[in-house]
Design a protein around this motif. Structure first.
Motif, PDB file in Angstrom:
ATOM      1  N   LEU A   1      -4.226   8.719  -5.820  1.00  0.00           N
ATOM      2  CA  LEU A   1      -3.932  10.158  -5.766  1.00  0.00           C
ATOM      3  C   LEU A   1      -2.438  10.425  -5.620  1.00  0.00           C
ATOM      4  CD1 LEU A   1      -6.818  11.467  -3.441  1.00  0.00           C
ATOM      5  CD2 LEU A   1      -6.654  11.664  -5.932  1.00  0.00           C
ATOM      6  N   ARG A   2      -1.743   9.528  -4.900  1.00  0.00           N
ATOM      7  CA  ARG A   2      -0.312   9.707  -4.699  1.00  0.00           C
ATOM      8  C   ARG A   2       0.526   9.152  -5.848  1.00  0.00           C
ATOM      9  NH1 ARG A   2      -2.732   9.955  -0.287  1.00  0.00           N
ATOM     10  NH2 ARG A   2      -1.963  10.923   1.619  1.00  0.00           N
ATOM     11  N   GLY A   3      -0.074   8.275  -6.659  1.00  0.00           N
ATOM     12  CA  GLY A   3       0.705   7.623  -7.717  1.00  0.00           C
ATOM     13  C   GLY A   3       1.672   6.586  -7.174  1.00  0.00           C
ATOM     14  N   ARG A   4       1.489   6.191  -5.931  1.00  0.00           N
ATOM     15  CA  ARG A   4       2.291   5.100  -5.337  1.00  0.00           C
ATOM     16  C   ARG A   4       1.446   4.454  -4.249  1.00  0.00           C
ATOM     17  NH1 ARG A   4       4.111   5.851  -0.189  1.00  0.00           N
ATOM     18  NH2 ARG A   4       3.994   7.978   0.598  1.00  0.00           N
ATOM     19  N   ASN A   5       1.679   3.171  -4.029  1.00  0.00           N
ATOM     20  CA  ASN A   5       0.860   2.475  -3.044  1.00  0.00           C
ATOM     21  C   ASN A   5       1.197   2.900  -1.626  1.00  0.00           C
ATOM     22  OD1 ASN A   5      -0.665   1.196  -4.901  1.00  0.00           O
ATOM     23  ND2 ASN A   5       0.206  -0.841  -4.625  1.00  0.00           N
ATOM     24  N   ILE A   6       0.157   3.183  -0.868  1.00  0.00           N
ATOM     25  CA  ILE A   6       0.318   3.503   0.552  1.00  0.00           C
ATOM     26  C   ILE A   6      -0.747   2.714   1.303  1.00  0.00           C
ATOM     27  CG2 ILE A   6      -1.158   5.586   0.384  1.00  0.00           C
ATOM     28  CD1 ILE A   6       0.833   6.778   2.569  1.00  0.00           C
ATOM     29  N   ARG A   7      -0.361   2.174   2.441  1.00  0.00           N
ATOM     30  CA  ARG A   7      -1.293   1.324   3.178  1.00  0.00           C
ATOM     31  C   ARG A   7      -2.351   2.186   3.868  1.00  0.00           C
ATOM     32  NH1 ARG A   7      -0.246  -4.058   3.662  1.00  0.00           N
ATOM     33  NH2 ARG A   7       1.986  -3.799   3.328  1.00  0.00           N
TER      34      ARG A   7
ATOM     35  N   SER B   1       8.949   1.752   9.112  1.00  0.00           N
ATOM     36  CA  SER B   1       9.837   1.838   7.941  1.00  0.00           C
ATOM     37  C   SER B   1       9.827   3.240   7.342  1.00  0.00           C
ATOM     38  CB  SER B   1       9.393   0.839   6.879  1.00  0.00           C
ATOM     39  OG  SER B   1       8.234   1.333   6.223  1.00  0.00           O
ATOM     40  N   GLY B   2       8.873   4.058   7.770  1.00  0.00           N
ATOM     41  CA  GLY B   2       8.767   5.404   7.191  1.00  0.00           C
ATOM     42  C   GLY B   2       7.853   5.468   5.981  1.00  0.00           C
ATOM     43  N   ALA B   3       7.316   4.304   5.563  1.00  0.00           N
ATOM     44  CA  ALA B   3       6.404   4.287   4.402  1.00  0.00           C
ATOM     45  C   ALA B   3       5.108   5.041   4.718  1.00  0.00           C
ATOM     46  CB  ALA B   3       6.098   2.851   3.997  1.00  0.00           C
ATOM     47  N   GLY B   4       4.742   5.035   5.992  1.00  0.00           N
ATOM     48  CA  GLY B   4       3.542   5.768   6.404  1.00  0.00           C
ATOM     49  C   GLY B   4       2.254   5.044   6.050  1.00  0.00           C
ATOM     50  N   PHE B   5       1.165   5.623   6.470  1.00  0.00           N
ATOM     51  CA  PHE B   5      -0.151   5.056   6.150  1.00  0.00           C
ATOM     52  C   PHE B   5      -1.183   6.167   6.171  1.00  0.00           C
ATOM     53  CE2 PHE B   5      -2.485   4.792  10.278  1.00  0.00           C
ATOM     54  CZ  PHE B   5      -1.463   5.161  11.151  1.00  0.00           C
TER      55      PHE B   5
ATOM     56  N   GLY C   1      -3.781  -4.516  -7.942  1.00  0.00           N
ATOM     57  CA  GLY C   1      -2.535  -3.764  -7.790  1.00  0.00           C
ATOM     58  C   GLY C   1      -2.393  -2.901  -6.548  1.00  0.00           C
ATOM     59  N   PHE C   2      -3.235  -3.156  -5.531  1.00  0.00           N
ATOM     60  CA  PHE C   2      -3.150  -2.328  -4.317  1.00  0.00           C
ATOM     61  C   PHE C   2      -2.884  -3.211  -3.091  1.00  0.00           C
ATOM     62  CE2 PHE C   2      -6.235   0.031  -7.061  1.00  0.00           C
ATOM     63  CZ  PHE C   2      -5.478   1.187  -7.245  1.00  0.00           C
ATOM     64  N   TYR C   3      -2.520  -2.545  -1.967  1.00  0.00           N
ATOM     65  CA  TYR C   3      -2.449  -3.258  -0.691  1.00  0.00           C
ATOM     66  C   TYR C   3      -3.859  -3.586  -0.228  1.00  0.00           C
ATOM     67  CZ  TYR C   3       2.337  -1.439  -0.028  1.00  0.00           C
ATOM     68  OH  TYR C   3       3.656  -1.138  -0.172  1.00  0.00           O
TER      69      TYR C   3
END
Lengths: 378, 378
Positions: free
Chosen positions: A208-214, A69-73, A238-240
């Motif tokens: 650190l990113r201010g957005r959830n990343i897996r 999806s391009g969300a990355g990890f 609030g996290f994955y």
């Protein structure tokens, strides 16, 4: 545990039944579907996947979805700095390095100097800090990307980690740690607390990113209990849930259990000299017979041979050569001395090159280190 | 506990028998010898000592020895920022400020925002951080010396504190926290861990100075259990045992227990408006009779009267005036309405002046704050 083995983050003994561990821990086998995803995205099948050394996972399907999806990890792994690095530690790091190269992703590398201090009566904070920096040289020597690899000691990055760890700790009861880690009322409260600190880096990249990343955690399967706890509470804060990639543990040269830093003669350390390596492999447990004559007749047993295991896990990537060696061992054609010599050459060559890179790592160490107070005098 | 009261760091209920607490906690009464040392070094006898409000201690004899030898000492106290500051919190801080003035010593003031977050399901980290800064304004408004007073939030100073706390935690078992705090298997692991963080500031001044310096902790006696744990392990990790100065707890306006932020109508907060204060004191529990007529005949009972307690603890420093009031209450000459009006005027005058200083405190707040990364953007 009615099994003939024990696997916890702090104790690995007995002959491990890895298939049984999957059931006990409730993880998933790396099946053909996951394998094909690796092949699709890397264009190849890494030896450690092909041989089932990395054999178990949690949520790798979601990781691949996020790739697509391009969300990355991102990746997170760690080291408990209770001593010098040995080959058993390097094994999963080699695969982690491979994943960084193939997916171009960031890696957060936790050095749990607090853990090793609190769990080990004989280690001071100076000891665990010293080993953390020694171990960091080994990590860097493997060639991780300095732009994308962030190494931190818990005691040097605790301002950042503590804020996440207390969110974890609020959700985990002592009952849970008793059940998962086998703690009892005599366990010290630092050890009880610690799993919160080990969970924190799984959520750190999102903070650190201010957005959830897996995040995926490549590690030996003995560390899974920590992340079972982390996964249980992740969504509630609030996290994955962190994904996991579990590998088997490199056996010791004594033939069973995992390679252990506390039994130095049955483990090969990255700082060992060639003569030490030669001696340790010379004394290794093999599947050979008592006498050369007997072995020439009855053959050897590679399945229980630690020398064969070392070749299988790390030092013989060529499947055909490995198979040939196995056949010749069983037939009595290949004797233990030859195998030991072959492995010794492989290991010495690897360690000597590693030690050169390890010294060079001192020059670039600071590029990798993450601390609360960057640029301030410690 | 077979007593009719409960006193722990997180629960204070019932009619507290303070003499019994000394036995239960194993502390020492502030006796004539300690009192005379205070008089010797301050040239006076503070109201809170004279009236036995500060009434219990540990190792104050050693503190005076270190004053006399020139080794010196420091103070540490704290606040759990679960809400706004009320008069019950201010009371020991007033005495702490007095000690700073008289002895010219440094004060370390811990805001346990981590504790209140982990112990209270309803509080977020944003809540406890916000209250910590609100409470800090009240501390500063009391006139503490900005050069000698260091206020810190656990979550903003955890790099420094964590390194000390893990040394404490390594020495404390879950059994100890069960016995001391009444924890059970369902307690979360953050709460179990927390006493290590509350112990850390007792040793912090020695760490910052690079040499051991004795520390005294003025606090309400309900906090003593934390420091009993800290004292037990102090010497084992290379520090002095912290000394303690314990005060009684300001009762609530409902007449018993300690003033509690969770019952806002029976506590007077530093942000209350005069009309709120008037209303709260108007509704206060007194020792009066049901009717004015009856009281004029039978008299009142100051011993159980919350209005009298407020005058005794904080607002009437003049012993003769207080004694006169007591006598006139018992005789029926002085009625509750007059006492309530008298206390209201005293409290409103105090709070209005405090609120002015509290606003001014915003300007100098940063002078007081201690953080891991001074000068770096948070």
């Amino acid at each position: 545990m009615p099994e003939n083995f024990v696997v916890t983050p702090w104790e690995v003994t007995g002959d491990i039944d890895y298939e049984r561990l999957i059931e006990m821990f409730g993880t998933q086998k790396i099946d053909s579907k996951i394998i094909s995803k690796f092949v699709e995205h890397t264009g190849e099948l890494h030896t450690m996947l092909r041989r089932g050394i990395f054999y178990s996972h949690r949520d790798m399907d979601k990781i691949f979805q996020d790739v697509e999806s391009g969300a990355g990890f991102v990746m997170y792994t760690g080291r408990g700095p209770s001593g010098h690095t040995h080959l058993g530690h390097l094994m999963p790091w080699l695969f982690t390095k491979y994943l960084q190269d193939k997916f171009g992703i960031e890696l957060y590398f936790q050095m749990t100097d607090d853990e090793k201090f609190m769990f080990n009566q004989n280690l001071t904070m100076e000891d665990t800090r010293k080993y953390a920096y020694e171990n960091a040289l080994d990590i860097i020597a493997l060639g991780f990307d300095p732009e994308k690899t962030h190494i931190f000691l818990d005691t040097e990055y605790s301002n950042q980690l503590y804020k996440i760890a207390i969110k974890v700790a609020k959700k985990v009861t002592f009952n849970t740690t008793k059940a998962v880690f086998g703690f009892n009322n005599s366990t010290n409260i630092g050890s009880i607390w610690f799993t919160s600190m080990q969970a924190a880096p799984a959520f750190l990249p999102s903070v650190l990113r201010g957005r959830n990343i897996r995040c995926v955690i490549p590690c030996a399967i003995d560390q899974d209990p920590h992340f079972r706890v982390a996964r249980d509470i992740a969504e509630g804060i609030g996290f994955y849930k962190p994904a996991l990639l579990h590998c088997k543990m490199l056996p010791s040269l004594a033939g069973s259990d995992k390679m252990s830093a506390s039994l130095p003669n049955t483990s090969i350390f990255t700082i060992d000299k060639p003569k030490d390596i030669k001696k340790k492999i010379g004394n290794a447990f093999t599947g050979g017979c008592v006498s050369v004559e007997e072995q020439k007749v009855k053959g050897g047993n590679p399945d229980i041979c630690s020398v064969y295991q070392y070749l299988y896990y790390i030092f013989e990537e060529n499947d055909a050569k490995l198979e040939d060696r196995k056949t010749k061992c069983r037939s009595g054609e290949l004797l233990c001395g030859y195998c030991k010599q072959y492995l010794t050459e492989k290991v010495v060559t690897f360690i000597e090159a590693h030690q050169v890179r390890r010294e060079q790592a001192r020059e670039i160490l600071e590029k990798f280190m993450l601390r609360d107070c960057q640029g301030e005098e410690k």
